[in-house]
Design an enzyme around this catalytic site. Structure first.
Site, PDB file in Angstrom:
ATOM      1  N   CYS A 180       0.889  -1.450   0.400  1.00 34.90           N
ATOM      2  CA  CYS A 180      -0.185   0.090   0.404  1.00 34.90           C
ATOM      3  C   CYS A 180       1.044   1.440  -0.045  1.00 34.90           C
ATOM      4  O   CYS A 180       0.532   2.331  -0.219  1.00 34.90           O
ATOM      5  CB  CYS A 180      -1.026   0.009   1.168  1.00 34.90           C
ATOM      6  SG  CYS A 180      -1.979  -1.347   0.762  1.00 34.90           S
ATOM      7  N   HIS A 197      -3.468   7.117   2.040  1.00 37.65           N
ATOM      8  CA  HIS A 197      -3.977   5.821   1.149  1.00 37.65           C
ATOM      9  C   HIS A 197      -5.253   5.802   1.567  1.00 37.65           C
ATOM     10  O   HIS A 197      -5.535   6.295   3.055  1.00 37.65           O
ATOM     11  CB  HIS A 197      -2.642   4.934   2.390  1.00 37.65           C
ATOM     12  CG  HIS A 197      -3.357   3.690   1.454  1.00 37.65           C
ATOM     13  ND1 HIS A 197      -3.870   3.211   0.516  1.00 37.65           N
ATOM     14  CD2 HIS A 197      -3.309   2.859   2.231  1.00 37.65           C
ATOM     15  CE1 HIS A 197      -3.341   1.353   1.233  1.00 37.65           C
ATOM     16  NE2 HIS A 197      -3.471   1.301   1.828  1.00 37.65           N
ATOM     17  N   ASN A 241     -10.016  -0.229  -0.656  1.00 39.72           N
ATOM     18  CA  ASN A 241      -8.847  -0.132  -0.627  1.00 39.72           C
ATOM     19  C   ASN A 241      -7.584  -0.439  -1.718  1.00 39.72           C
ATOM     20  O   ASN A 241      -8.078  -2.154  -1.830  1.00 39.72           O
ATOM     21  CB  ASN A 241      -7.537  -1.542   0.762  1.00 39.72           C
ATOM     22  CG  ASN A 241      -6.781  -0.526   0.844  1.00 39.72           C
ATOM     23  OD1 ASN A 241      -6.001  -0.987   0.210  1.00 39.72           O
ATOM     24  ND2 ASN A 241      -6.424  -1.364   2.277  1.00 39.72           N
TER      25      ASN A 241
HETATM   26  N1  ACO Z   1     -18.058  -8.075   9.121  1.00 40.50           N
HETATM   27  C1  ACO Z   1     -18.739  -8.247   9.736  1.00 40.50           C
HETATM   28  N2  ACO Z   1     -17.604  -8.543  11.500  1.00 40.50           N
HETATM   29  C2  ACO Z   1     -16.640  -8.669  11.430  1.00 40.50           C
HETATM   30  C3  ACO Z   1     -16.211  -7.662   9.852  1.00 40.50           C
HETATM   31  C4  ACO Z   1     -17.216  -7.793   8.769  1.00 40.50           C
HETATM   32  N3  ACO Z   1     -16.496  -8.026   7.548  1.00 40.50           N
HETATM   33  N4  ACO Z   1     -14.706  -8.485   9.736  1.00 40.50           N
HETATM   34  C5  ACO Z   1     -14.530  -8.826  11.156  1.00 40.50           C
HETATM   35  N5  ACO Z   1     -15.739  -8.252  11.296  1.00 40.50           N
HETATM   36  C6  ACO Z   1     -16.069  -8.591  12.969  1.00 40.50           C
HETATM   37  C7  ACO Z   1     -14.698  -9.186  13.440  1.00 40.50           C
HETATM   38  O1  ACO Z   1     -14.590 -11.340  13.512  1.00 40.50           O
HETATM   39  C8  ACO Z   1     -14.650  -9.673  15.455  1.00 40.50           C
HETATM   40  O2  ACO Z   1     -16.111  -9.725  15.898  1.00 40.50           O
HETATM   41  P1  ACO Z   1     -15.511 -10.641  18.049  1.00 40.50           P
HETATM   42  O3  ACO Z   1     -15.692  -9.529  18.244  1.00 40.50           O
HETATM   43  O4  ACO Z   1     -16.564 -11.734  17.996  1.00 40.50           O
HETATM   44  O5  ACO Z   1     -14.367 -11.358  17.574  1.00 40.50           O
HETATM   45  C9  ACO Z   1     -15.318  -7.681  15.169  1.00 40.50           C
HETATM   46  O6  ACO Z   1     -15.977  -7.972  13.686  1.00 40.50           O
HETATM   47  C10 ACO Z   1     -14.386  -7.081  15.454  1.00 40.50           C
HETATM   48  O7  ACO Z   1     -13.788  -7.170  14.217  1.00 40.50           O
HETATM   49  P2  ACO Z   1     -11.883  -6.350  14.206  1.00 40.50           P
HETATM   50  O8  ACO Z   1     -11.313  -7.246  13.298  1.00 40.50           O
HETATM   51  O9  ACO Z   1     -11.495  -5.952  16.063  1.00 40.50           O
HETATM   52  O10 ACO Z   1     -12.413  -5.345  14.370  1.00 40.50           O
HETATM   53  P3  ACO Z   1     -12.280  -4.038  13.881  1.00 40.50           P
HETATM   54  O11 ACO Z   1     -13.604  -2.806  13.998  1.00 40.50           O
HETATM   55  O12 ACO Z   1     -10.246  -2.920  14.395  1.00 40.50           O
HETATM   56  O13 ACO Z   1     -11.947  -3.189  11.796  1.00 40.50           O
HETATM   57  C11 ACO Z   1     -10.323  -3.427  10.327  1.00 40.50           C
HETATM   58  C12 ACO Z   1     -11.569  -4.607  11.188  1.00 40.50           C
HETATM   59  C13 ACO Z   1     -11.359  -2.951   9.484  1.00 40.50           C
HETATM   60  C14 ACO Z   1      -9.759  -4.192   9.203  1.00 40.50           C
HETATM   61  C15 ACO Z   1      -9.384  -2.589  10.615  1.00 40.50           C
HETATM   62  O14 ACO Z   1      -8.441  -3.383  11.374  1.00 40.50           O
HETATM   63  C16 ACO Z   1      -8.210  -2.147   9.375  1.00 40.50           C
HETATM   64  O15 ACO Z   1      -9.128  -0.933   8.568  1.00 40.50           O
HETATM   65  N6  ACO Z   1      -7.358  -2.786  10.049  1.00 40.50           N
HETATM   66  C17 ACO Z   1      -6.063  -1.640   9.440  1.00 40.50           C
HETATM   67  C18 ACO Z   1      -6.215  -1.926   7.886  1.00 40.50           C
HETATM   68  C19 ACO Z   1      -4.850  -1.751   7.033  1.00 40.50           C
HETATM   69  O16 ACO Z   1      -3.922  -0.142   7.470  1.00 40.50           O
HETATM   70  N7  ACO Z   1      -4.536  -2.241   6.002  1.00 40.50           N
HETATM   71  C20 ACO Z   1      -3.727  -1.108   5.289  1.00 40.50           C
HETATM   72  C21 ACO Z   1      -3.129  -1.951   4.574  1.00 40.50           C
HETATM   73  S1  ACO Z   1      -3.511  -2.444   3.721  1.00 40.50           S
HETATM   74  C22 ACO Z   1      -2.299  -3.082   2.203  1.00 40.50           C
HETATM   75  O17 ACO Z   1      -0.932  -2.391   2.289  1.00 40.50           O
HETATM   76  C23 ACO Z   1      -2.755  -3.608   1.369  1.00 40.50           C
END
Ligand code: ACO
Length: 324
Positions: free
Chosen positions: A114, A251, A281
Protein backbone atom coordinates in the site's frame (compact mmCIF):
# COMPACT_ATOMS: atom_id res chain seq x y z
CA UNK A 1 19.55 26.10 -9.93
CA UNK A 2 17.50 23.46 -8.14
CA UNK A 3 15.54 20.90 -10.15
CA UNK A 4 12.08 20.06 -8.81
CA UNK A 5 9.66 17.34 -9.93
CA UNK A 6 6.28 18.98 -10.56
CA UNK A 7 2.96 17.30 -11.29
CA UNK A 8 2.07 17.90 -14.94
CA UNK A 9 -0.89 15.51 -15.31
CA UNK A 10 -3.02 13.04 -13.36
CA UNK A 11 -5.47 10.30 -14.38
CA UNK A 12 -7.18 7.18 -13.11
CA UNK A 13 -9.17 4.16 -14.16
CA UNK A 14 -11.60 1.89 -12.36
CA UNK A 15 -12.78 -1.40 -13.88
CA UNK A 16 -16.44 -1.52 -14.94
CA UNK A 17 -17.73 -4.11 -12.48
CA UNK A 18 -18.98 -2.45 -9.28
CA UNK A 19 -19.42 -4.68 -6.23
CA UNK A 20 -21.58 -3.13 -3.49
CA UNK A 21 -21.12 -4.21 0.14
CA UNK A 22 -24.48 -6.00 -0.01
CA UNK A 23 -23.03 -8.52 -2.50
CA UNK A 24 -20.95 -10.05 0.34
CA UNK A 25 -24.03 -10.60 2.52
CA UNK A 26 -25.08 -13.64 0.46
CA UNK A 27 -21.89 -15.64 1.11
CA UNK A 28 -20.47 -14.22 4.37
CA UNK A 29 -21.62 -13.39 7.90
CA UNK A 30 -21.26 -9.65 7.25
CA UNK A 31 -23.43 -6.64 6.49
CA UNK A 32 -23.36 -3.42 4.52
CA UNK A 33 -23.82 -1.63 7.85
CA UNK A 34 -20.72 -3.29 9.45
CA UNK A 35 -18.52 -2.56 6.45
CA UNK A 36 -19.67 1.08 6.15
CA UNK A 37 -19.34 1.94 9.81
CA UNK A 38 -16.06 0.08 10.53
CA UNK A 39 -14.26 1.02 7.29
CA UNK A 40 -16.14 3.75 5.35
CA UNK A 41 -16.24 1.52 2.25
CA UNK A 42 -19.53 1.34 0.30
CA UNK A 43 -18.49 -0.38 -2.92
CA UNK A 44 -15.41 -1.45 -4.84
CA UNK A 45 -14.57 -2.27 -8.45
CA UNK A 46 -13.30 -5.69 -9.55
CA UNK A 47 -11.41 -6.27 -12.79
CA UNK A 48 -12.93 -8.52 -15.45
CA UNK A 49 -11.42 -12.02 -15.72
CA UNK A 50 -9.41 -11.03 -18.79
CA UNK A 51 -8.32 -7.65 -17.39
CA UNK A 52 -4.81 -7.47 -15.90
CA UNK A 53 -3.03 -4.97 -13.69
CA UNK A 54 -1.10 -3.61 -16.69
CA UNK A 55 -4.41 -3.14 -18.57
CA UNK A 56 -5.73 -0.95 -15.73
CA UNK A 57 -2.38 0.87 -15.59
CA UNK A 58 -2.46 1.64 -19.33
CA UNK A 59 -5.91 3.27 -19.02
CA UNK A 60 -4.73 5.42 -16.11
CA UNK A 61 -1.47 6.28 -17.90
CA UNK A 62 -3.34 7.41 -21.02
CA UNK A 63 -5.62 9.60 -18.88
CA UNK A 64 -2.61 11.19 -17.13
CA UNK A 65 -0.82 11.80 -20.44
CA UNK A 66 -3.97 13.41 -21.88
CA UNK A 67 -4.31 15.58 -18.77
CA UNK A 68 -0.66 16.64 -19.21
CA UNK A 69 -1.11 17.30 -22.94
CA UNK A 70 1.75 14.86 -23.66
CA UNK A 71 2.28 11.58 -25.50
CA UNK A 72 4.32 8.51 -24.55
CA UNK A 73 7.17 9.88 -26.72
CA UNK A 74 7.61 12.67 -24.17
CA UNK A 75 8.22 10.23 -21.28
CA UNK A 76 11.69 9.08 -20.18
CA UNK A 77 10.73 6.48 -17.57
CA UNK A 78 7.79 4.56 -16.13
CA UNK A 79 7.66 3.46 -12.50
CA UNK A 80 4.72 1.21 -11.67
CA UNK A 81 3.87 0.48 -8.05
CA UNK A 82 2.07 -2.84 -7.68
CA UNK A 83 1.96 -6.04 -5.64
CA UNK A 84 -0.23 -7.78 -8.21
CA UNK A 85 1.80 -7.69 -11.43
CA UNK A 86 0.50 -9.64 -14.44
CA UNK A 87 3.41 -12.10 -14.36
CA UNK A 88 6.29 -12.87 -12.01
CA UNK A 89 8.40 -11.22 -14.70
CA UNK A 90 8.85 -9.13 -16.79
CA UNK A 91 7.60 -6.13 -14.87
CA UNK A 92 4.10 -4.81 -15.48
CA UNK A 93 5.80 -1.46 -16.16
CA UNK A 94 7.46 -2.85 -19.31
CA UNK A 95 4.05 -4.12 -20.47
CA UNK A 96 2.65 -0.62 -20.03
CA UNK A 97 5.67 0.78 -21.88
CA UNK A 98 5.02 -1.55 -24.81
CA UNK A 99 1.25 -0.92 -24.87
CA UNK A 100 1.84 2.86 -24.93
CA UNK A 101 4.20 2.39 -27.90
CA UNK A 102 7.13 3.83 -25.95
CA UNK A 103 10.37 2.50 -27.43
CA UNK A 104 12.94 4.56 -25.51
CA UNK A 105 13.66 5.13 -21.85
CA UNK A 106 13.17 2.54 -19.12
CA UNK A 107 10.43 1.03 -17.00
CA UNK A 108 10.33 -0.92 -13.74
CA UNK A 109 7.99 -2.01 -10.96
CA UNK A 110 8.19 -1.02 -7.29
CA UNK A 111 6.72 -3.34 -4.68
CA UNK A 112 5.93 -1.77 -1.32
CA UNK A 113 2.27 -2.88 -1.10
CA UNK A 114 0.00 0.00 0.00
CA UNK A 115 3.00 2.33 0.38
CA UNK A 116 4.05 1.52 -3.20
CA UNK A 117 2.92 4.78 -4.76
CA UNK A 118 4.77 6.88 -2.20
CA UNK A 119 7.90 4.77 -2.81
CA UNK A 120 7.46 5.18 -6.58
CA UNK A 121 7.07 8.96 -6.26
CA UNK A 122 10.22 9.17 -4.15
CA UNK A 123 12.13 7.14 -6.76
CA UNK A 124 10.78 9.24 -9.62
CA UNK A 125 11.72 12.40 -7.75
CA UNK A 126 15.27 11.07 -7.28
CA UNK A 127 15.56 10.26 -11.01
CA UNK A 128 14.42 13.77 -11.91
CA UNK A 129 16.53 15.76 -9.44
CA UNK A 130 19.62 13.69 -10.35
CA UNK A 131 19.09 14.45 -14.05
CA UNK A 132 18.48 10.84 -15.14
CA UNK A 133 14.99 11.61 -16.44
CA UNK A 134 13.01 14.75 -17.25
CA UNK A 135 9.54 13.24 -17.32
CA UNK A 136 8.46 10.17 -15.37
CA UNK A 137 5.13 8.42 -15.53
CA UNK A 138 4.39 7.19 -12.00
CA UNK A 139 1.59 4.64 -11.78
CA UNK A 140 -0.13 2.72 -8.99
CA UNK A 141 -2.18 -0.23 -10.26
CA UNK A 142 -3.59 -3.32 -8.57
CA UNK A 143 -5.87 -6.31 -9.06
CA UNK A 144 -6.16 -7.27 -5.38
CA UNK A 145 -9.34 -9.23 -6.17
CA UNK A 146 -6.97 -11.95 -7.48
CA UNK A 147 -5.32 -12.45 -4.08
CA UNK A 148 -8.34 -12.32 -1.75
CA UNK A 149 -9.70 -15.19 0.32
CA UNK A 150 -13.44 -14.76 -0.29
CA UNK A 151 -14.20 -16.87 2.79
CA UNK A 152 -12.37 -14.44 5.11
CA UNK A 153 -14.77 -11.60 5.97
CA UNK A 154 -12.02 -9.71 7.81
CA UNK A 155 -10.06 -9.08 4.58
CA UNK A 156 -12.07 -9.71 1.40
CA UNK A 157 -14.53 -6.84 1.98
CA UNK A 158 -11.72 -4.29 2.26
CA UNK A 159 -9.96 -4.38 -1.09
CA UNK A 160 -10.69 -3.39 -4.70
CA UNK A 161 -9.02 -3.04 -8.10
CA UNK A 162 -8.01 0.15 -9.89
CA UNK A 163 -5.20 2.34 -11.17
CA UNK A 164 -4.01 5.93 -10.95
CA UNK A 165 -1.14 7.73 -12.67
CA UNK A 166 0.84 10.96 -12.44
CA UNK A 167 3.20 12.60 -14.93
CA UNK A 168 6.09 14.20 -13.06
CA UNK A 169 8.20 16.74 -14.94
CA UNK A 170 11.47 18.52 -14.19
CA UNK A 171 11.09 22.24 -13.48
CA UNK A 172 13.42 24.93 -12.27
CA UNK A 173 13.23 25.89 -8.60
CA UNK A 174 15.08 28.12 -6.18
CA UNK A 175 15.75 25.42 -3.62
CA UNK A 176 13.34 26.87 -1.08
CA UNK A 177 10.02 25.66 0.31
CA UNK A 178 8.33 28.23 -1.96
CA UNK A 179 9.16 26.08 -5.02
CA UNK A 180 6.47 24.15 -6.82
CA UNK A 181 6.80 20.36 -7.03
CA UNK A 182 8.03 17.69 -4.64
CA UNK A 183 9.66 19.36 -1.63
CA UNK A 184 10.40 16.27 0.47
CA UNK A 185 9.87 12.53 0.74
CA UNK A 186 10.19 10.17 3.69
CA UNK A 187 10.39 6.37 3.34
CA UNK A 188 10.43 3.75 6.12
CA UNK A 189 10.06 0.02 6.57
CA UNK A 190 10.29 -2.45 9.45
CA UNK A 191 10.35 -6.08 8.32
CA UNK A 192 9.95 -7.35 11.89
CA UNK A 193 6.22 -6.58 11.47
CA UNK A 194 5.85 -8.60 8.27
CA UNK A 195 3.38 -11.04 9.88
CA UNK A 196 0.78 -8.27 10.36
CA UNK A 197 -0.05 -8.20 6.66
CA UNK A 198 1.21 -10.63 4.04
CA UNK A 199 0.22 -12.92 1.21
CA UNK A 200 0.57 -16.61 2.10
CA UNK A 201 2.12 -17.70 -1.19
CA UNK A 202 4.88 -16.80 -3.61
CA UNK A 203 7.37 -17.95 -6.22
CA UNK A 204 10.03 -19.32 -3.88
CA UNK A 205 7.69 -20.71 -1.21
CA UNK A 206 4.43 -22.27 -2.37
CA UNK A 207 4.80 -21.61 -6.07
CA UNK A 208 1.31 -20.09 -5.99
CA UNK A 209 0.11 -16.49 -5.77
CA UNK A 210 -1.46 -16.97 -2.30
CA UNK A 211 -4.08 -14.82 -0.56
CA UNK A 212 -4.01 -11.81 1.79
CA UNK A 213 -3.66 -12.48 5.54
CA UNK A 214 -3.98 -9.56 7.93
CA UNK A 215 -4.04 -8.79 11.64
CA UNK A 216 -6.31 -5.76 11.14
CA UNK A 217 -6.59 -4.31 14.67
CA UNK A 218 -2.80 -4.55 15.28
CA UNK A 219 -2.10 -2.90 11.93
CA UNK A 220 -4.62 -0.19 12.72
CA UNK A 221 -2.64 0.81 15.84
CA UNK A 222 0.62 1.10 13.88
CA UNK A 223 -1.08 3.01 11.06
CA UNK A 224 -2.25 6.17 12.85
CA UNK A 225 1.02 6.59 14.78
CA UNK A 226 3.39 5.89 11.87
CA UNK A 227 1.43 7.95 9.33
CA UNK A 228 1.44 11.01 11.59
CA UNK A 229 5.18 10.49 12.27
CA UNK A 230 6.14 10.28 8.59
CA UNK A 231 3.98 13.31 7.78
CA UNK A 232 5.71 15.40 10.43
CA UNK A 233 9.13 14.22 9.23
CA UNK A 234 8.57 15.06 5.57
CA UNK A 235 7.02 18.44 6.41
CA UNK A 236 10.08 19.21 8.51
CA UNK A 237 12.43 18.10 5.70
CA UNK A 238 10.51 20.47 3.39
CA UNK A 239 11.03 23.35 5.82
CA UNK A 240 7.31 23.43 6.61
CA UNK A 241 5.03 22.60 9.52
CA UNK A 242 1.58 21.12 10.02
CA UNK A 243 0.07 24.63 9.85
CA UNK A 244 1.23 24.88 6.21
CA UNK A 245 -0.79 21.87 5.04
CA UNK A 246 -3.66 22.55 2.64
CA UNK A 247 -4.58 18.98 1.66
CA UNK A 248 -3.97 15.44 2.76
CA UNK A 249 -4.25 12.87 -0.04
CA UNK A 250 -4.03 9.71 2.07
CA UNK A 251 -3.87 6.01 1.33
CA UNK A 252 -7.51 4.91 1.37
CA UNK A 253 -7.60 1.90 3.75
CA UNK A 254 -10.04 2.84 6.49
CA UNK A 255 -11.93 6.09 7.16
CA UNK A 256 -11.09 5.81 10.87
CA UNK A 257 -7.34 5.69 10.08
CA UNK A 258 -7.70 8.65 7.68
CA UNK A 259 -9.65 10.69 10.24
CA UNK A 260 -7.30 9.73 13.11
CA UNK A 261 -4.24 10.85 11.13
CA UNK A 262 -5.88 14.13 10.03
CA UNK A 263 -6.79 14.85 13.65
CA UNK A 264 -3.20 14.24 14.79
CA UNK A 265 -2.03 16.68 12.09
CA UNK A 266 -4.63 19.25 13.11
CA UNK A 267 -6.45 19.28 9.76
CA UNK A 268 -10.24 19.13 9.39
CA UNK A 269 -11.75 16.44 7.17
CA UNK A 270 -12.81 18.96 4.50
CA UNK A 271 -9.09 19.26 3.69
CA UNK A 272 -8.71 15.50 3.20
CA UNK A 273 -9.48 13.71 -0.07
CA UNK A 274 -11.62 10.67 0.70
CA UNK A 275 -12.54 8.28 -2.11
CA UNK A 276 -12.51 4.89 -0.38
CA UNK A 277 -16.32 4.75 -0.22
CA UNK A 278 -16.19 4.30 -4.02
CA UNK A 279 -13.36 1.81 -4.44
CA UNK A 280 -12.19 0.38 -1.10
CA UNK A 281 -8.51 -0.18 -0.48
CA UNK A 282 -6.83 -0.37 -3.88
CA UNK A 283 -3.36 -0.62 -2.29
CA UNK A 284 -0.75 1.19 -4.42
CA UNK A 285 -3.48 2.69 -6.64
CA UNK A 286 -5.34 4.48 -3.88
CA UNK A 287 -3.31 7.70 -3.59
CA UNK A 288 -3.13 8.47 -7.33
CA UNK A 289 -6.85 7.61 -7.58
CA UNK A 290 -7.63 10.11 -4.83
CA UNK A 291 -5.27 12.69 -6.36
CA UNK A 292 -6.96 12.34 -9.73
CA UNK A 293 -10.45 12.71 -8.23
CA UNK A 294 -9.35 15.72 -6.14
CA UNK A 295 -7.82 17.38 -9.20
CA UNK A 296 -10.84 16.72 -11.42
CA UNK A 297 -13.04 18.33 -8.74
CA UNK A 298 -10.81 21.42 -8.85
CA UNK A 299 -9.84 21.10 -5.19
CA UNK A 300 -6.12 21.89 -5.46
CA UNK A 301 -5.10 25.51 -6.14
CA UNK A 302 -1.66 26.48 -7.47
CA UNK A 303 0.77 26.99 -4.60
CA UNK A 304 -1.08 24.79 -2.11
CA UNK A 305 0.75 22.18 -0.03
CA UNK A 306 -0.31 18.55 -0.45
CA UNK A 307 0.69 15.63 1.73
CA UNK A 308 0.47 12.05 0.47
CA UNK A 309 0.90 9.32 3.11
CA UNK A 310 0.55 5.54 3.14
CA UNK A 311 1.31 2.41 5.15
CA UNK A 312 1.07 -1.22 4.15
CA UNK A 313 2.58 -4.70 4.25
CA UNK A 314 6.20 -4.88 5.36
CA UNK A 315 5.47 -2.84 7.26
CA UNK A 316 6.39 -0.15 4.75
CA UNK A 317 5.28 3.43 5.11
CA UNK A 318 6.12 6.94 3.96
CA UNK A 319 4.99 10.31 2.70
CA UNK A 320 5.50 12.94 0.02
CA UNK A 321 5.09 16.69 0.48
CA UNK A 322 4.59 18.74 -2.65
CA UNK A 323 3.55 22.21 -3.65
CA UNK A 324 0.82 22.05 -6.33
N1 ACO B 1 -18.30 -8.22 8.86
C1 ACO B 1 -18.77 -8.40 10.10
N2 ACO B 1 -17.97 -8.59 11.17
C2 ACO B 1 -16.64 -8.58 10.94
C3 ACO B 1 -16.09 -8.40 9.68
C4 ACO B 1 -16.97 -8.21 8.60
N3 ACO B 1 -16.55 -8.02 7.34
N4 ACO B 1 -14.75 -8.43 9.78
C5 ACO B 1 -14.46 -8.64 11.07
N5 ACO B 1 -15.61 -8.74 11.78
C6 ACO B 1 -15.79 -8.98 13.20
C7 ACO B 1 -14.60 -9.63 13.84
O1 ACO B 1 -14.64 -11.04 13.65
C8 ACO B 1 -14.78 -9.24 15.28
O2 ACO B 1 -15.74 -10.08 15.87
P1 ACO B 1 -15.53 -10.59 17.39
O3 ACO B 1 -15.53 -9.32 18.20
O4 ACO B 1 -16.69 -11.47 17.58
O5 ACO B 1 -14.19 -11.29 17.38
C9 ACO B 1 -15.41 -7.84 15.19
O6 ACO B 1 -15.94 -7.74 13.85
C10 ACO B 1 -14.40 -6.74 15.37
O7 ACO B 1 -13.27 -7.04 14.55
P2 ACO B 1 -11.97 -6.19 14.50
O8 ACO B 1 -11.00 -6.81 13.57
O9 ACO B 1 -11.55 -5.85 15.90
O10 ACO B 1 -12.60 -4.89 13.84
P3 ACO B 1 -11.94 -3.51 13.63
O11 ACO B 1 -12.86 -2.50 14.11
O12 ACO B 1 -10.50 -3.45 14.04
O13 ACO B 1 -11.95 -3.38 12.02
C11 ACO B 1 -10.47 -3.59 10.16
C12 ACO B 1 -11.24 -4.32 11.24
C13 ACO B 1 -11.46 -2.85 9.29
C14 ACO B 1 -9.70 -4.59 9.33
C15 ACO B 1 -9.50 -2.59 10.83
O14 ACO B 1 -8.78 -3.21 11.83
C16 ACO B 1 -8.51 -1.98 9.85
O15 ACO B 1 -8.87 -1.20 8.99
N6 ACO B 1 -7.20 -2.27 10.03
C17 ACO B 1 -6.16 -1.67 9.25
C18 ACO B 1 -6.13 -2.18 7.87
C19 ACO B 1 -5.10 -1.38 7.09
O16 ACO B 1 -4.75 -0.28 7.42
N7 ACO B 1 -4.55 -1.87 6.05
C20 ACO B 1 -3.59 -0.99 5.39
C21 ACO B 1 -2.67 -1.64 4.70
S1 ACO B 1 -3.38 -2.65 3.51
C22 ACO B 1 -2.05 -3.13 2.50
O17 ACO B 1 -0.93 -2.81 2.70
C23 ACO B 1 -2.36 -4.09 1.38
Amino acid sequence: MTVRAVVRGVGHYLPKRVVPNSEFEASLDTSDEWIRTRTGIERRHFAADDETTSDLAVHAARAALADAGLTADDIDAIILATSTADLTFPSAATMVQSELGMTKGFAFDVQAVCAGFVYAMANANALIVSGQASRVLVIGAETFSRILDFTDRATCVLFGDGAGAVVLEAAEGKGTSADRGILATDLNSDGSHRDLLYVDGGVSTTGTAGVVRMQGPELFKHAVVKLAQTATTSLKKAGLGEQDLDWIVPHQANIRIIAGTAKKLGLSMDHVIVTLQEHGNTSAASIPLALSVGKSEGKFKPGQILLMEAIGGGLAWGSVVLRW
